[in-house]
Design a protein around this motif. Structure first.
Motif, PDB file in Angstrom:
ATOM      1  N   TRP A 112       0.834  -1.200   0.000  1.00 52.98           N
ATOM      2  CA  TRP A 112       0.000   0.000   0.000  1.00 52.98           C
ATOM      3  C   TRP A 112       0.869   1.251   0.000  1.00 52.98           C
ATOM      4  CZ3 TRP A 112      -4.230   2.153  -1.333  1.00 52.98           C
ATOM      5  CH2 TRP A 112      -4.763   3.270  -0.668  1.00 52.98           C
ATOM      6  N   LEU A 113       1.896   1.277   0.847  1.00 52.10           N
ATOM      7  CA  LEU A 113       2.784   2.441   0.907  1.00 52.10           C
ATOM      8  C   LEU A 113       3.575   2.594  -0.390  1.00 52.10           C
ATOM      9  CD1 LEU A 113       4.190   2.329   4.553  1.00 52.10           C
ATOM     10  CD2 LEU A 113       2.350   3.752   3.639  1.00 52.10           C
ATOM     11  N   THR A 114       3.938   1.472  -0.993  1.00 51.91           N
ATOM     12  CA  THR A 114       4.665   1.533  -2.267  1.00 51.91           C
ATOM     13  C   THR A 114       3.815   2.189  -3.343  1.00 51.91           C
ATOM     14  OG1 THR A 114       5.932  -0.458  -1.705  1.00 51.91           O
ATOM     15  CG2 THR A 114       5.824   0.157  -4.032  1.00 51.91           C
ATOM     16  N   ILE A 115       2.528   1.829  -3.380  1.00 57.09           N
ATOM     17  CA  ILE A 115       1.613   2.440  -4.359  1.00 57.09           C
ATOM     18  C   ILE A 115       1.488   3.943  -4.103  1.00 57.09           C
ATOM     19  CG2 ILE A 115      -0.808   2.557  -5.101  1.00 57.09           C
ATOM     20  CD1 ILE A 115      -0.930  -0.496  -4.603  1.00 57.09           C
ATOM     21  N   LEU A 116       1.299   4.308  -2.843  1.00 55.55           N
ATOM     22  CA  LEU A 116       1.125   5.722  -2.500  1.00 55.55           C
ATOM     23  C   LEU A 116       2.391   6.533  -2.754  1.00 55.55           C
ATOM     24  CD1 LEU A 116      -0.893   5.449   0.845  1.00 55.55           C
ATOM     25  CD2 LEU A 116      -1.781   5.951  -1.442  1.00 55.55           C
ATOM     26  N   ASP A 117       3.537   5.876  -2.724  1.00 55.79           N
ATOM     27  CA  ASP A 117       4.808   6.575  -2.887  1.00 55.79           C
ATOM     28  C   ASP A 117       5.183   6.780  -4.356  1.00 55.79           C
ATOM     29  OD1 ASP A 117       7.019   7.788  -1.535  1.00 55.79           O
ATOM     30  OD2 ASP A 117       8.276   6.097  -2.124  1.00 55.79           O
ATOM     31  N   ARG A 118       4.541   6.047  -5.246  1.00 59.66           N
ATOM     32  CA  ARG A 118       4.899   6.123  -6.660  1.00 59.66           C
ATOM     33  C   ARG A 118       4.489   7.460  -7.271  1.00 59.66           C
ATOM     34  NH1 ARG A 118       2.468   0.218  -8.251  1.00 59.66           N
ATOM     35  NH2 ARG A 118       4.199  -1.054  -7.445  1.00 59.66           N
ATOM     36  N   ARG A 119       5.350   7.982  -8.109  1.00 64.01           N
ATOM     37  CA  ARG A 119       4.997   9.199  -8.845  1.00 64.01           C
ATOM     38  C   ARG A 119       3.833   8.934  -9.796  1.00 64.01           C
ATOM     39  NH1 ARG A 119      10.943  11.754 -10.472  1.00 64.01           N
ATOM     40  NH2 ARG A 119      11.541  12.361  -8.353  1.00 64.01           N
ATOM     41  N   THR A 172      -1.791  22.406   7.592  1.00 68.75           N
ATOM     42  CA  THR A 172      -1.343  21.346   8.469  1.00 68.75           C
ATOM     43  C   THR A 172       0.153  21.095   8.293  1.00 68.75           C
ATOM     44  OG1 THR A 172      -1.535  18.980   8.929  1.00 68.75           O
ATOM     45  CG2 THR A 172      -2.091  19.686   6.723  1.00 68.75           C
ATOM     46  N   SER A 173       0.813  20.654   9.376  1.00 65.29           N
ATOM     47  CA  SER A 173       2.243  20.335   9.293  1.00 65.29           C
ATOM     48  C   SER A 173       2.485  19.010   8.571  1.00 65.29           C
ATOM     49  CB  SER A 173       2.864  20.288  10.691  1.00 65.29           C
ATOM     50  OG  SER A 173       2.206  19.324  11.497  1.00 65.29           O
ATOM     51  N   LEU A 174       1.424  18.306   8.197  1.00 63.96           N
ATOM     52  CA  LEU A 174       1.561  17.047   7.458  1.00 63.96           C
ATOM     53  C   LEU A 174       2.382  17.248   6.192  1.00 63.96           C
ATOM     54  CD1 LEU A 174       0.440  14.042   7.392  1.00 63.96           C
ATOM     55  CD2 LEU A 174      -1.337  14.936   5.874  1.00 63.96           C
ATOM     56  N   PHE A 175       2.123  18.332   5.480  1.00 66.16           N
ATOM     57  CA  PHE A 175       2.838  18.621   4.229  1.00 66.16           C
ATOM     58  C   PHE A 175       4.302  18.956   4.514  1.00 66.16           C
ATOM     59  CE2 PHE A 175       3.515  22.009   0.782  1.00 66.16           C
ATOM     60  CZ  PHE A 175       4.121  21.098  -0.061  1.00 66.16           C
ATOM     61  N   ASP A 176       4.551  19.792   5.513  1.00 65.16           N
ATOM     62  CA  ASP A 176       5.924  20.142   5.882  1.00 65.16           C
ATOM     63  C   ASP A 176       6.730  18.888   6.229  1.00 65.16           C
ATOM     64  OD1 ASP A 176       3.855  22.111   6.738  1.00 65.16           O
ATOM     65  OD2 ASP A 176       5.576  23.409   7.083  1.00 65.16           O
ATOM     66  N   ASP A 177       6.107  17.994   7.011  1.00 66.88           N
ATOM     67  CA  ASP A 177       6.795  16.795   7.455  1.00 66.88           C
ATOM     68  C   ASP A 177       7.120  15.871   6.280  1.00 66.88           C
ATOM     69  OD1 ASP A 177       6.604  17.750  10.000  1.00 66.88           O
ATOM     70  OD2 ASP A 177       4.995  16.408  10.632  1.00 66.88           O
ATOM     71  N   ASP A 178       6.203  15.774   5.323  1.00 68.28           N
ATOM     72  CA  ASP A 178       6.460  14.924   4.160  1.00 68.28           C
ATOM     73  C   ASP A 178       7.630  15.475   3.345  1.00 68.28           C
ATOM     74  OD1 ASP A 178       5.226  12.562   2.560  1.00 68.28           O
ATOM     75  OD2 ASP A 178       5.590  14.095   1.040  1.00 68.28           O
ATOM     76  N   MET A 179       7.689  16.777   3.191  1.00 68.18           N
ATOM     77  CA  MET A 179       8.822  17.392   2.495  1.00 68.18           C
ATOM     78  C   MET A 179      10.130  17.081   3.218  1.00 68.18           C
ATOM     79  SD  MET A 179       7.349  21.163   1.407  1.00 68.18           S
ATOM     80  CE  MET A 179       9.000  21.702   0.958  1.00 68.18           C
ATOM     81  N   ALA A 180      10.125  17.214   4.535  1.00 70.67           N
ATOM     82  CA  ALA A 180      11.348  16.981   5.309  1.00 70.67           C
ATOM     83  C   ALA A 180      11.798  15.530   5.210  1.00 70.67           C
ATOM     84  CB  ALA A 180      11.106  17.360   6.772  1.00 70.67           C
ATOM     85  N   ARG A 181      10.869  14.576   5.234  1.00 70.95           N
ATOM     86  CA  ARG A 181      11.225  13.161   5.120  1.00 70.95           C
ATOM     87  C   ARG A 181      11.933  12.872   3.804  1.00 70.95           C
ATOM     88  NH1 ARG A 181       5.622  12.122   6.294  1.00 70.95           N
ATOM     89  NH2 ARG A 181       5.333  12.065   8.536  1.00 70.95           N
ATOM     90  N   ARG A 182      11.594  13.623   2.791  1.00 76.58           N
ATOM     91  CA  ARG A 182      12.142  13.379   1.455  1.00 76.58           C
ATOM     92  C   ARG A 182      13.306  14.310   1.129  1.00 76.58           C
ATOM     93  NH1 ARG A 182       8.110  10.218  -1.030  1.00 76.58           N
ATOM     94  NH2 ARG A 182       6.301  10.054   0.356  1.00 76.58           N
ATOM     95  N   ARG A 208       7.688  14.494  -6.357  1.00 76.44           N
ATOM     96  CA  ARG A 208       8.439  14.368  -5.105  1.00 76.44           C
ATOM     97  C   ARG A 208       9.354  13.142  -5.156  1.00 76.44           C
ATOM     98  NH1 ARG A 208       4.038  12.017  -0.642  1.00 76.44           N
ATOM     99  NH2 ARG A 208       3.462  10.166  -1.832  1.00 76.44           N
ATOM    100  N   PRO A 209      10.532  13.221  -4.520  1.00 79.50           N
ATOM    101  CA  PRO A 209      11.439  12.064  -4.497  1.00 79.50           C
ATOM    102  C   PRO A 209      10.823  10.892  -3.737  1.00 79.50           C
ATOM    103  CG  PRO A 209      12.552  14.083  -3.776  1.00 79.50           C
ATOM    104  CD  PRO A 209      11.085  14.390  -3.840  1.00 79.50           C
ATOM    105  N   SER A 210      11.226   9.693  -4.115  1.00 77.10           N
ATOM    106  CA  SER A 210      10.753   8.503  -3.418  1.00 77.10           C
ATOM    107  C   SER A 210      11.286   8.497  -1.995  1.00 77.10           C
ATOM    108  CB  SER A 210      11.209   7.249  -4.164  1.00 77.10           C
ATOM    109  OG  SER A 210      10.772   6.084  -3.495  1.00 77.10           O
ATOM    110  N   LEU A 211      10.475   7.998  -1.074  1.00 75.79           N
ATOM    111  CA  LEU A 211      10.877   7.958   0.329  1.00 75.79           C
ATOM    112  C   LEU A 211      11.775   6.749   0.561  1.00 75.79           C
ATOM    113  CD1 LEU A 211      10.272   9.485   3.025  1.00 75.79           C
ATOM    114  CD2 LEU A 211       8.580   7.709   3.474  1.00 75.79           C
ATOM    115  N   PRO A 212      12.997   6.941   1.067  1.00 79.66           N
ATOM    116  CA  PRO A 212      13.895   5.798   1.291  1.00 79.66           C
ATOM    117  C   PRO A 212      13.415   4.927   2.437  1.00 79.66           C
ATOM    118  CG  PRO A 212      14.879   7.811   2.160  1.00 79.66           C
ATOM    119  CD  PRO A 212      13.619   8.222   1.426  1.00 79.66           C
ATOM    120  N   GLU A 213      13.609   3.615   2.294  1.00 81.83           N
ATOM    121  CA  GLU A 213      13.278   2.685   3.366  1.00 81.83           C
ATOM    122  C   GLU A 213      14.430   2.644   4.365  1.00 81.83           C
ATOM    123  OE1 GLU A 213      10.492  -0.707   1.575  1.00 81.83           O
ATOM    124  OE2 GLU A 213      12.458  -0.656   0.637  1.00 81.83           O
TER     125      GLU A 213
END
Length: 222
Positions: A112-119, A172-182, A208-213
């Motif tokens: 599920w996370l892989t699908i959501l992470d795909r460009r 919301t800080s949700l967007f800020d946090d997603d940017m920081a993770r990537r 957005r760049p893919s999120l590293p595992e």
């Protein structure tokens, strides 16, 4: 004023508005809802199903951020995501209010996370949005929509809900946090996304760049 206070005020205001000013306990509401669910498009102004289906696009946009975030929270994102598909910001905002800011992601991505992470997921959502807006623009009757906006509670509320989905995204800080993770630290990216409703978040998902595992054991080792 903190972001959470603003989100609380939006949530309380919209809930109160829905209950007391534009209640849905109207016979026409169920008739209109049935036509939407059974795809009786010939009986509807094209703008109304377009907005209704766009309210399915928005939860998916939030899901592409929420589910990475939800793993690091004390509660799951699933109930809020499912609820937001039926009630929009009424179910979405409690998650955004009670979550704690977290800019890390630990562990492996499941399917599920892989699908959501795909460009490609972002591109499909973008194409669906363009198709819905084109459908509304070509076949819709704006004069009739404006009249229904002021006379039909269901049309009124889903329209306001759509606008609130756009408004809440950069608050919301949700967007800020997603940017920081990537590893995205450019404020220009934040403002480019924040200032362009709907299409800003969609284009962000497309590029957005893919999120590293991260190996959980290594992440917590010192």
């Amino acid at each position: 004023m903190s972001r959470k206070v603003v989100l609380w005020l939006i949530w309380l205001g919209f809930v109160a508005y829905t209950i007391w000013i534009a209640p849905l306990d109207n016979p026409d509401t169920w008739s209109l809802g049935w036509k939407l669910l059974t795809f009786q498009l010939g009986k509807l102004n094209a703008i109304i199903p377009a907005i209704f289906w766009l309210m399915g696009i928005w939860p998916m946009i939030y899901a592409c951020l929420m589910f990475f975030d939800g793993r690091m929270q004390n509660f799951r994102a699933w109930p809020y995501f499912i609820g937001s598909n039926f009630t929009g910001v009424i179910c979405l905002l409690p998650y955004l209010i009670f979550r704690e800011s977290n800019q890390k992601f630990f562990g492996a991505k499941d399917k599920w996370l892989t699908i959501l992470d795909r460009r490609s997921t972002g591109f499909y959502l973008l194409l669906g949005t363009i198709a819905l807006l084109a459908y509304a623009a070509i076949l819709g009757n704006w004069e009739d929509y404006i009249q229904q906006f002021f006379t039909e509670p269901f049309v009124h509320l889903i329209s306001l809900d759509f606008c609130l989905m756009c408004l809440v995204f950069p608050l919301t800080s949700l967007f800020d946090d997603d940017m920081a993770r990537r590893g995205i630290n450019d404020l220009r990216v934040f403002w480019a996304v924040a200032l362009v409703p709907l299409f800003g978040p969609l284009i962000y998902l497309c590029f957005r760049p893919s999120l590293p595992e991260t190996n959980t054991a290594q992440a917590f080792s010192f």
